[in-house]
Design a protein around this motif. Structure first.
Motif, PDB file in Angstrom:
ATOM      1  N   SER A 122      17.314  49.799  -4.759  1.00 44.03           N
ATOM      2  CA  SER A 122      18.230  48.846  -5.391  1.00 44.03           C
ATOM      3  C   SER A 122      18.120  49.023  -6.883  1.00 44.03           C
ATOM      4  CB  SER A 122      17.855  47.408  -5.025  1.00 44.03           C
ATOM      5  OG  SER A 122      18.000  47.218  -3.654  1.00 44.03           O
ATOM      6  N   GLU A 123      19.269  49.187  -7.507  1.00 43.75           N
ATOM      7  CA  GLU A 123      19.252  49.414  -8.940  1.00 43.75           C
ATOM      8  C   GLU A 123      19.978  48.272  -9.618  1.00 43.75           C
ATOM      9  OE1 GLU A 123      19.915  53.526 -10.250  1.00 43.75           O
ATOM     10  OE2 GLU A 123      21.274  52.669 -11.741  1.00 43.75           O
ATOM     11  N   LEU A 124      19.330  47.650 -10.599  1.00 46.07           N
ATOM     12  CA  LEU A 124      20.043  46.648 -11.369  1.00 46.07           C
ATOM     13  C   LEU A 124      19.709  46.798 -12.841  1.00 46.07           C
ATOM     14  CD1 LEU A 124      18.709  43.036 -10.542  1.00 46.07           C
ATOM     15  CD2 LEU A 124      17.480  45.098 -10.051  1.00 46.07           C
ATOM     16  N   THR A 125      20.751  46.734 -13.638  1.00 40.87           N
ATOM     17  CA  THR A 125      20.590  46.897 -15.077  1.00 40.87           C
ATOM     18  C   THR A 125      20.758  45.538 -15.733  1.00 40.87           C
ATOM     19  OG1 THR A 125      21.353  49.169 -15.011  1.00 40.87           O
ATOM     20  CG2 THR A 125      21.516  48.045 -17.127  1.00 40.87           C
ATOM     21  N   VAL A 126      19.802  45.212 -16.594  1.00 41.21           N
ATOM     22  CA  VAL A 126      19.851  43.922 -17.268  1.00 41.21           C
ATOM     23  C   VAL A 126      19.674  44.124 -18.769  1.00 41.21           C
ATOM     24  CG1 VAL A 126      18.854  42.750 -15.253  1.00 41.21           C
ATOM     25  CG2 VAL A 126      17.366  43.431 -17.119  1.00 41.21           C
ATOM     26  N   GLU A 127      20.149  43.154 -19.517  1.00 43.05           N
ATOM     27  CA  GLU A 127      19.908  43.107 -20.953  1.00 43.05           C
ATOM     28  C   GLU A 127      18.846  42.043 -21.166  1.00 43.05           C
ATOM     29  OE1 GLU A 127      21.529  45.069 -22.959  1.00 43.05           O
ATOM     30  OE2 GLU A 127      23.225  45.729 -21.730  1.00 43.05           O
ATOM     31  N   VAL A 128      17.747  42.409 -21.812  1.00 43.96           N
ATOM     32  CA  VAL A 128      16.741  41.395 -22.116  1.00 43.96           C
ATOM     33  C   VAL A 128      16.809  41.038 -23.594  1.00 43.96           C
ATOM     34  CG1 VAL A 128      15.230  42.204 -20.261  1.00 43.96           C
ATOM     35  CG2 VAL A 128      14.829  43.006 -22.580  1.00 43.96           C
ATOM     36  N   GLY A 129      16.529  39.776 -23.892  1.00 41.99           N
ATOM     37  CA  GLY A 129      16.627  39.272 -25.249  1.00 41.99           C
ATOM     38  C   GLY A 129      15.270  39.059 -25.884  1.00 41.99           C
ATOM     39  N   GLU A 130      15.010  37.829 -26.277  1.00 42.96           N
ATOM     40  CA  GLU A 130      13.786  37.439 -26.966  1.00 42.96           C
ATOM     41  C   GLU A 130      12.550  37.615 -26.091  1.00 42.96           C
ATOM     42  OE1 GLU A 130      14.071  35.324 -30.231  1.00 42.96           O
ATOM     43  OE2 GLU A 130      15.643  36.861 -30.058  1.00 42.96           O
ATOM     44  N   PRO A 131      11.376  37.777 -26.738  1.00 47.05           N
ATOM     45  CA  PRO A 131      10.130  37.845 -25.987  1.00 47.05           C
ATOM     46  C   PRO A 131       9.969  36.590 -25.113  1.00 47.05           C
ATOM     47  CG  PRO A 131       9.739  38.452 -28.253  1.00 47.05           C
ATOM     48  CD  PRO A 131      11.156  37.959 -28.183  1.00 47.05           C
ATOM     49  N   GLN A 132       9.615  36.809 -23.882  1.00 47.64           N
ATOM     50  CA  GLN A 132       9.491  35.696 -22.936  1.00 47.64           C
ATOM     51  C   GLN A 132       8.800  36.210 -21.674  1.00 47.64           C
ATOM     52  OE1 GLN A 132      13.243  33.626 -22.513  1.00 47.64           O
ATOM     53  NE2 GLN A 132      12.486  32.412 -20.796  1.00 47.64           N
ATOM     54  N   GLU A 133       8.219  35.298 -20.930  1.00 47.51           N
ATOM     55  CA  GLU A 133       7.633  35.668 -19.645  1.00 47.51           C
ATOM     56  C   GLU A 133       8.492  35.095 -18.531  1.00 47.51           C
ATOM     57  OE1 GLU A 133       3.541  34.799 -18.998  1.00 47.51           O
ATOM     58  OE2 GLU A 133       2.908  35.817 -20.828  1.00 47.51           O
ATOM     59  N   TYR A 134       8.792  35.940 -17.568  1.00 51.41           N
ATOM     60  CA  TYR A 134       9.587  35.507 -16.426  1.00 51.41           C
ATOM     61  C   TYR A 134       8.783  35.698 -15.152  1.00 51.41           C
ATOM     62  CZ  TYR A 134      13.636  35.872 -19.524  1.00 51.41           C
ATOM     63  OH  TYR A 134      14.526  35.727 -20.552  1.00 51.41           O
ATOM     64  N   GLY A 135       8.996  34.815 -14.217  1.00 52.41           N
ATOM     65  CA  GLY A 135       8.424  35.008 -12.894  1.00 52.41           C
ATOM     66  C   GLY A 135       9.360  35.877 -12.081  1.00 52.41           C
ATOM     67  N   ILE A 136       8.795  36.641 -11.148  1.00 50.88           N
ATOM     68  CA  ILE A 136       9.610  37.419 -10.215  1.00 50.88           C
ATOM     69  C   ILE A 136       9.271  36.931  -8.815  1.00 50.88           C
ATOM     70  CG2 ILE A 136      10.024  39.722  -9.262  1.00 50.88           C
ATOM     71  CD1 ILE A 136       9.375  40.851 -12.035  1.00 50.88           C
ATOM     72  N   LEU A 137      10.291  36.652  -8.057  1.00 53.47           N
ATOM     73  CA  LEU A 137      10.072  36.114  -6.723  1.00 53.47           C
ATOM     74  C   LEU A 137      10.719  36.983  -5.655  1.00 53.47           C
ATOM     75  CD1 LEU A 137      10.622  32.248  -6.828  1.00 53.47           C
ATOM     76  CD2 LEU A 137       8.475  33.516  -6.613  1.00 53.47           C
TER      77      LEU A 137
END
Ligand code: CUA
Length: 157
Positions: A122-137
């Motif tokens: 599965s391929e997904l392209t995202v744009e990330v912005g400011e420094p931040q921590e995200y959870g992955i579920l």
């Protein structure tokens, strides 16, 4: 027909509310954070991931000036690498596959969300912005540890 003043006020109020709603939806799609811009999938041998250029060593690789590719393996019950670390204000293409059963890959609080199927990338392209921590579920039931299956995405300066 005569329109009372208070009806006009309510009409204007209702229109403003609709515009506000439309505005927030648009902002949510293109605003800062993580915004998904594309997704697709291709085939792979789930039993030979350790012979694959991308998934033998799950990692993040720089592929262009502001473009990174993250090769991610989902398994019972986690993600590799963990955390996934990418620089701020960049384009990140996640290529995610599973080495066992069907999983999910959702970056919590964003619209980046895909199913992860063994035998497919599965391929997904995202744009990330400011420094931040995200959870992955993982949001596909994948066994006894499904509810503890999680990872982290760190967007760093
Ligand atoms: Cu992996 Cu649920």
């Amino acid at each position: 027909m005569h329109v009372h003043a208070y009806e006009k006020i309510w009409l204007v109020f209702a229109i403003l509310l609709i515009l506000l709603l439309l505005g927030s939806v648009t902002y949510g799609a293109v605003g800062p954070g993580v915004a998904m811009v594309a997704d697709s999938e291709d085939q792979i041998n789930a039993n030979a991931l350790d012979e694959d250029d991308r998934f033998a060593e799950p990692r993040v690789e720089r592929v262009g000036e502001n473009h990174y590719e993250a090769y991610v393996v989902a398994f019972q019950f986690g993600f590799q690498p963990d955390p996934i670390v990418v620089p701020e204000n960049s384009t990140v293409t996640f290529q995610v596959t599973s080495r066992d059963v069907i999983h999910g890959f959702e970056v919590v609080g964003t619209n980046a969300n895909t199913m992860v199927v063994p035998g497919e990338v599965s391929e997904l392209t995202v744009e990330v912005g400011e420094p931040q921590e995200y959870g992955i579920l993982c949001n596909e039931y994948c066994g006894a540890g499904h509810h503890v299956m999680e990872g982290k995405l760190h967007v760093v300066p």
